[in-house]
Motif scaffolding. Structure first.
Motif, PDB file in Angstrom:
ATOM      1  N   GLY A 100      44.908  14.617 124.003  1.00 42.46           N
ATOM      2  CA  GLY A 100      46.079  14.424 123.347  1.00 42.46           C
ATOM      3  C   GLY A 100      46.616  15.770 122.795  1.00 42.46           C
ATOM      4  O   GLY A 100      45.908  16.705 122.938  1.00 42.46           O
ATOM      5  N   PHE A 101      47.963  15.859 122.643  1.00 44.76           N
ATOM      6  CA  PHE A 101      48.506  17.098 122.118  1.00 44.76           C
ATOM      7  C   PHE A 101      48.818  16.819 120.747  1.00 44.76           C
ATOM      8  O   PHE A 101      49.828  15.980 120.418  1.00 44.76           O
ATOM      9  N   ILE A 102      48.582  17.700 119.987  1.00 47.20           N
ATOM     10  CA  ILE A 102      49.247  17.677 118.610  1.00 47.20           C
ATOM     11  C   ILE A 102      49.965  18.860 118.380  1.00 47.20           C
ATOM     12  O   ILE A 102      49.820  20.010 118.595  1.00 47.20           O
ATOM     13  N   PRO A 103      51.451  18.306 118.062  1.00 53.52           N
ATOM     14  CA  PRO A 103      52.519  19.527 118.017  1.00 53.52           C
ATOM     15  C   PRO A 103      52.464  20.390 116.707  1.00 53.52           C
ATOM     16  O   PRO A 103      51.814  19.806 115.764  1.00 53.52           O
ATOM     17  N   HIS A 104      52.847  21.454 117.135  1.00 47.96           N
ATOM     18  CA  HIS A 104      53.109  22.418 115.602  1.00 47.96           C
ATOM     19  C   HIS A 104      51.688  22.890 114.935  1.00 47.96           C
ATOM     20  O   HIS A 104      51.671  23.445 113.977  1.00 47.96           O
ATOM     21  N   LEU A 105      50.705  22.490 115.783  1.00 49.48           N
ATOM     22  CA  LEU A 105      49.425  23.081 115.240  1.00 49.48           C
ATOM     23  C   LEU A 105      49.403  24.683 115.807  1.00 49.48           C
ATOM     24  O   LEU A 105      49.659  24.860 116.935  1.00 49.48           O
ATOM     25  N   SER A 106      48.906  25.330 114.992  1.00 46.75           N
ATOM     26  CA  SER A 106      48.759  26.899 115.256  1.00 46.75           C
ATOM     27  C   SER A 106      47.356  27.485 115.584  1.00 46.75           C
ATOM     28  O   SER A 106      46.566  26.763 115.165  1.00 46.75           O
ATOM     29  N   LYS A 107      47.652  28.750 115.943  1.00 48.92           N
ATOM     30  CA  LYS A 107      46.406  29.241 116.199  1.00 48.92           C
ATOM     31  C   LYS A 107      45.515  29.715 114.890  1.00 48.92           C
ATOM     32  O   LYS A 107      46.095  29.961 113.936  1.00 48.92           O
ATOM     33  N   GLY A 108      44.210  29.614 114.935  1.00 50.88           N
ATOM     34  CA  GLY A 108      43.489  29.695 113.793  1.00 50.88           C
ATOM     35  C   GLY A 108      43.028  28.584 112.939  1.00 50.88           C
ATOM     36  O   GLY A 108      42.587  28.607 111.667  1.00 50.88           O
ATOM     37  N   GLU A 109      43.525  27.364 113.272  1.00 51.22           N
ATOM     38  CA  GLU A 109      43.373  26.092 112.619  1.00 51.22           C
ATOM     39  C   GLU A 109      42.059  25.709 112.819  1.00 51.22           C
ATOM     40  O   GLU A 109      41.315  25.505 113.980  1.00 51.22           O
ATOM     41  N   VAL A 110      40.977  25.379 111.649  1.00 51.20           N
ATOM     42  CA  VAL A 110      39.699  24.929 111.974  1.00 51.20           C
ATOM     43  C   VAL A 110      39.904  23.310 112.176  1.00 51.20           C
ATOM     44  O   VAL A 110      40.810  22.677 111.741  1.00 51.20           O
ATOM     45  N   TYR A 111      38.954  22.836 112.930  1.00 49.43           N
ATOM     46  CA  TYR A 111      38.830  21.377 113.273  1.00 49.43           C
ATOM     47  C   TYR A 111      37.633  20.928 113.911  1.00 49.43           C
ATOM     48  O   TYR A 111      36.635  21.825 114.247  1.00 49.43           O
ATOM     49  N   LYS A 112      37.481  19.717 113.779  1.00 50.50           N
ATOM     50  CA  LYS A 112      36.308  19.110 114.419  1.00 50.50           C
ATOM     51  C   LYS A 112      36.848  17.686 115.098  1.00 50.50           C
ATOM     52  O   LYS A 112      37.974  17.222 114.713  1.00 50.50           O
ATOM     53  N   GLU A 134      33.868  28.825 113.114  1.00 50.27           N
ATOM     54  CA  GLU A 134      33.440  29.391 111.776  1.00 50.27           C
ATOM     55  C   GLU A 134      32.242  29.935 111.485  1.00 50.27           C
ATOM     56  O   GLU A 134      31.505  29.876 112.308  1.00 50.27           O
ATOM     57  N   ARG A 135      32.216  30.981 110.552  1.00 49.35           N
ATOM     58  CA  ARG A 135      30.689  31.633 110.342  1.00 49.35           C
ATOM     59  C   ARG A 135      30.087  30.479 109.566  1.00 49.35           C
ATOM     60  O   ARG A 135      30.407  29.704 108.817  1.00 49.35           O
ATOM     61  N   ARG A 136      28.612  30.532 110.003  1.00 42.12           N
ATOM     62  CA  ARG A 136      27.425  29.899 109.222  1.00 42.12           C
ATOM     63  C   ARG A 136      27.720  30.104 107.542  1.00 42.12           C
ATOM     64  O   ARG A 136      28.269  31.181 107.210  1.00 42.12           O
ATOM     65  N   PRO A 137      27.785  29.086 106.874  1.00 39.67           N
ATOM     66  CA  PRO A 137      27.219  27.627 107.117  1.00 39.67           C
ATOM     67  C   PRO A 137      28.138  26.648 107.491  1.00 39.67           C
ATOM     68  O   PRO A 137      27.674  25.690 107.871  1.00 39.67           O
ATOM     69  N   GLN A 138      29.466  27.277 107.509  1.00 37.10           N
ATOM     70  CA  GLN A 138      30.402  26.504 108.089  1.00 37.10           C
ATOM     71  C   GLN A 138      30.281  25.898 109.525  1.00 37.10           C
ATOM     72  O   GLN A 138      29.805  26.841 110.275  1.00 37.10           O
ATOM     73  N   THR A 139      30.878  24.865 110.179  1.00 35.67           N
ATOM     74  CA  THR A 139      30.532  24.394 111.385  1.00 35.67           C
ATOM     75  C   THR A 139      31.823  24.082 112.248  1.00 35.67           C
ATOM     76  O   THR A 139      31.477  23.424 113.415  1.00 35.67           O
TER      77      THR A 139
END
Length: 184
Positions: A100-112, A134-139
């Motif tokens: 799917g396509f998520i509109p208005h999402l920009s570069k640099g957004e964290v996601y899972k 992301e850098r550890r400990p974030q995943t």
């Protein structure tokens, strides 16, 4: 992204732009067939998060293979990690691909990816095709486009000459004992 000759996906298919996630695909019929046969050699161009412009709107296209999932959504800071606000759609040909396509999402957004899997198990997973994390400990994965332009065109044009059998070559190490055959 151009498909089917010079036509874009939205020129051929209806894209419902009223939802949080638009039905959109980068996959062609050939891509699906080659994926299912194990002969697609550029899946990194299709899976993961890719910046795209759909119906004049910039955002990110997501695709992930989750064949046993019963529900899959994209979660992140952009939706306060809400597991129901951005559900991806499963392809109907039973490839196991959710997209799917998520509109208005920009570069640099964290996601899972939030996945409902076998026997109702719920998991939050990073993107196996992510370009940035992301850098550890974030995943979490991070939306990113590499945008690197290779500058080796001249070398690529002449590499056959440099890799020829007549060209000099080096041997780092030869272990002769490994080539000896034991006496019978």
């Amino acid at each position: 992204m151009e498909k089917s000759g010079n036509k874009r996906y939205e020129d051929i298919h209806f894209v419902d732009s009223k939802k949080a996630v638009w039905n959109y695909s980068l996959f062609s019929e050939d891509d699906i067939r080659n994926f299912q046969q194990g002969t697609h050699y550029r899946l990194y161009d299709l899976f993961g998060a890719h910046e795209a412009v759909v119906l004049g709107t910039r955002g990110y296209y997501f695709a992930v293979w989750a064949p046993n999932a019963t529900y899959l959504s994209v979660i992140g800071n952009f939706n306060d990690w809400n597991t129901t606000s951005h559900p991806l759609m499963v392809r109907l040909e039973k490839s196991g691909i959710w997209e799917g396509f998520i509109p208005h999402l920009s570069k640099g957004e964290v996601y899972k990816y939030h996945i409902h899997g076998f026997q109702g198990r719920k998991l939050d997973k990073g993107d196996p095709y992510a370009n940035f994390w992301e850098r550890r400990p974030q995943t979490a994965s991070i939306t990113w486009e590499l945008g690197y332009t290779w500058g080796d065109e001249e070398w690529m044009q002449t590499r056959k000459k440099h890799n020829g059998l007549e060209a000099p070559w080096s041997v780092y190490e030869v272990h002769l004992a490994s080539w000896m055959r034991p006496d019978k």
